[in-house]
Design an enzyme around this catalytic site. Sequence first.
Site, PDB file in Angstrom:
ATOM      1  N   TYR A 293      -3.956 -15.394   9.893  1.00 57.35           N
ATOM      2  CA  TYR A 293      -4.026 -15.447  11.364  1.00 57.35           C
ATOM      3  C   TYR A 293      -3.704 -16.865  11.815  1.00 57.35           C
ATOM      4  CZ  TYR A 293      -5.731 -13.873  15.944  1.00 57.35           C
ATOM      5  OH  TYR A 293      -5.831 -13.500  17.262  1.00 57.35           O
ATOM      6  N   TYR A 343       2.178 -12.428  19.594  1.00 53.78           N
ATOM      7  CA  TYR A 343       0.720 -12.521  19.597  1.00 53.78           C
ATOM      8  C   TYR A 343       0.155 -11.177  20.034  1.00 53.78           C
ATOM      9  CZ  TYR A 343      -3.965 -14.186  20.897  1.00 53.78           C
ATOM     10  OH  TYR A 343      -5.314 -14.370  21.018  1.00 53.78           O
TER      11      TYR A 343
END
Lengths: 391, 330
Positions: A293, A343
């Site tokens: 991430y 995103y």
Amino acid sequence: MPTTLRDEAAIAGIGQTPYSKNSGVSELALACQAVRGAIADAGIEPREVDGLVTFLMDSSDEVEVARSVGLGDLSLLSRVAYGGGAAVPIVQQAAMAVATGVCRHVVVYRALNGRSGQRMGQGVSGDIITSDLIHWSWYMPFGMLTPASWVAMAATRYMHEYGDCADALAQVAVVTRNHAQNNPAAAFYGKPLSLEEYYNSRWICEPLRLFDCCQETDGGCALLITSPERARDLQQRPAVIRGVSQASFDGQEQMTSFYRPDMHRLPEMERAGETAYAQSGLGPADMDAAILYDAFTPEVLMQLEAFGFCGPGEGADFVRDGALAAGGRLPTNTHGGLLSEAYIHGVNGVAEAVRLIRGVSHNQPERCEHVLVSSGVGVPTGALILGRDNG
Amino acid sequence: MLTPEQKQDLETQIRAFVGRPTGPPSVGRDLVNEPMIRQWCDAIGDANPVYLDPEAAARSVHGGIVAPPMMLQAWILEGWSMHRGHGEPRDEQQRLHKILTDAGYTGVLGTDTEQTFTRYLRPGDQVSAETVIADISEEKATGVGVGYFITTRTTFCDAKGIELGTMNFRVLKFIPKEAPQSAAANADAADAQPQKPTRIKPPLSHDNAWWWRAVAEGTLLPLQRCAQCQKLRHPPRPMCDDCGATQWDHIAASGRGALHSYTVIHHPRFPGYEFPILAALVDLPEGCRIVSNVVDCEPGALRIGMALQAFIHEDEDGFKLPLFRPAEPA
């Protein structure tokens, strides 16, 4: 009844919308496209789906998605909190439901107009008094309103403990951008990033420059989870869930775990990794690629350490050695990551891990038996290990 | 809030004003004259002899006294009568403003002006002016609220009708983000002053309001203390994580601290804060950590471990919060 989630479920379908700065459609429309895409990819009928799991903060109600997509009767409607921290735990919810017979086919999804609508990067504010808002009250009057500011506070301390690593952060940004150059779905496809551009980009919150921070995106992504046996009969090569976890750790706050003795580590991520490794019987050396991430570049260094790909404080050297590149020791964020693909709160990373296992990534490593995927950093999070089907 | 239909009606109404003169041309109440020039120069603090000294002006390229160009608009102002306010609209601009005021766009804020000048005015010149509503923007979201930018264009002429200059003047007519403080602000929107933005205040609940009250009452750094096991904790929470007690009181920390970590915040620039912000995580000798800001310090002088001293800062709006500055060397 299974006593572990190892090999009890598989990801059999992935779906995604185009990723853009302005979708021009509702978040529900994005969710429906992504969900239908995952179902079509797996090759089943919408009516066969009997479970839906999404993010607590997702605006698209499960029943609205079900009515729009034409799903049938549902046996599981579940949500996971903490933003991007939910990207892996939604898969865990689905795997638990499949493993226990609660559901046969669960779709997990996340869809947001993250750029044209509510933007995460614009920070916190609000009127409804919740325990979460009182938590933010200790930061808002002091101007710490954005994710960048909270992450920068930890990054400064990380650099204090382990030495300046601005060059390694630059490497993370540039290598990830390079990966996006081979991925037509990436927002930064056709827009390479030079080291010079990186260093010339403006400060957001020191030590974070503009290109240390991920973009915001309009788009949706969904995954279809079923049993490995059923997955084998569907049209895609299954990505079997070898291990999957959710983890919070002592002293956990949402993005501001500033009060633990060590700020330069990610103990919840260490715990998530240990659990997933233990379930799978695998270790860091068995991973052929990683999806970490990467809302902010320092998080990648800290996760390399948390998952044991290198020792404490060695994340920067690991990156400097070129490990993250497509031909490197640990090809990482081969889709372009949150930094350069999109995103979608980390769910797009899970989809990339599935492509890696299928062998169809735009930056496919030669050997790819196992991939580790993480979810949001600095919040209750999770880790997922996907593997090729041997059954 | 307006319905989409009401919004459309409103926009149709206001757009009809674009291109309209605000009223008939106005003529200055006085011809250009030396006493007014002197008073203007006194008020502005301009001692240029071409405006004030007949002999020096006679020797200059002007050959005599001229008026400061920036006075152009002054020659056609209505004078004291403007103080009657705008109860009943007396021209098209005021009618336009009233339509918006009645629709909830009660705020008005002058945003910018552009002027051009074609020649110097001399005593005896007559100035007239005509103002046209030149443009109304799309509805915009601004820091003070949503509203419309209205641009008027004024053309100034002499007695022969030859142009002396122009002025574009823009105002924002907006729905204030917070309700006006007083009825007077509503009654005369033209006089409304925009509020200076302030830092975001902490939302208050049972779990934290006492802390901010203690700071407001002068406790430098309140630290919550478990009434049963005496453990100090920050940020405050309703239960002791060691012994489970829900009773607590608080102590005042010494105010000394050491910088544990920091970030210099540059972007995005929220209204109400001065940038860059030196956000700090501070180790207190009492054993807690606290987030605050460091002030009176260059960003480049921040060092992890540096000694800091807390003080209570008061914003212009009266809000108090503990900040830190570098400690004096012992």
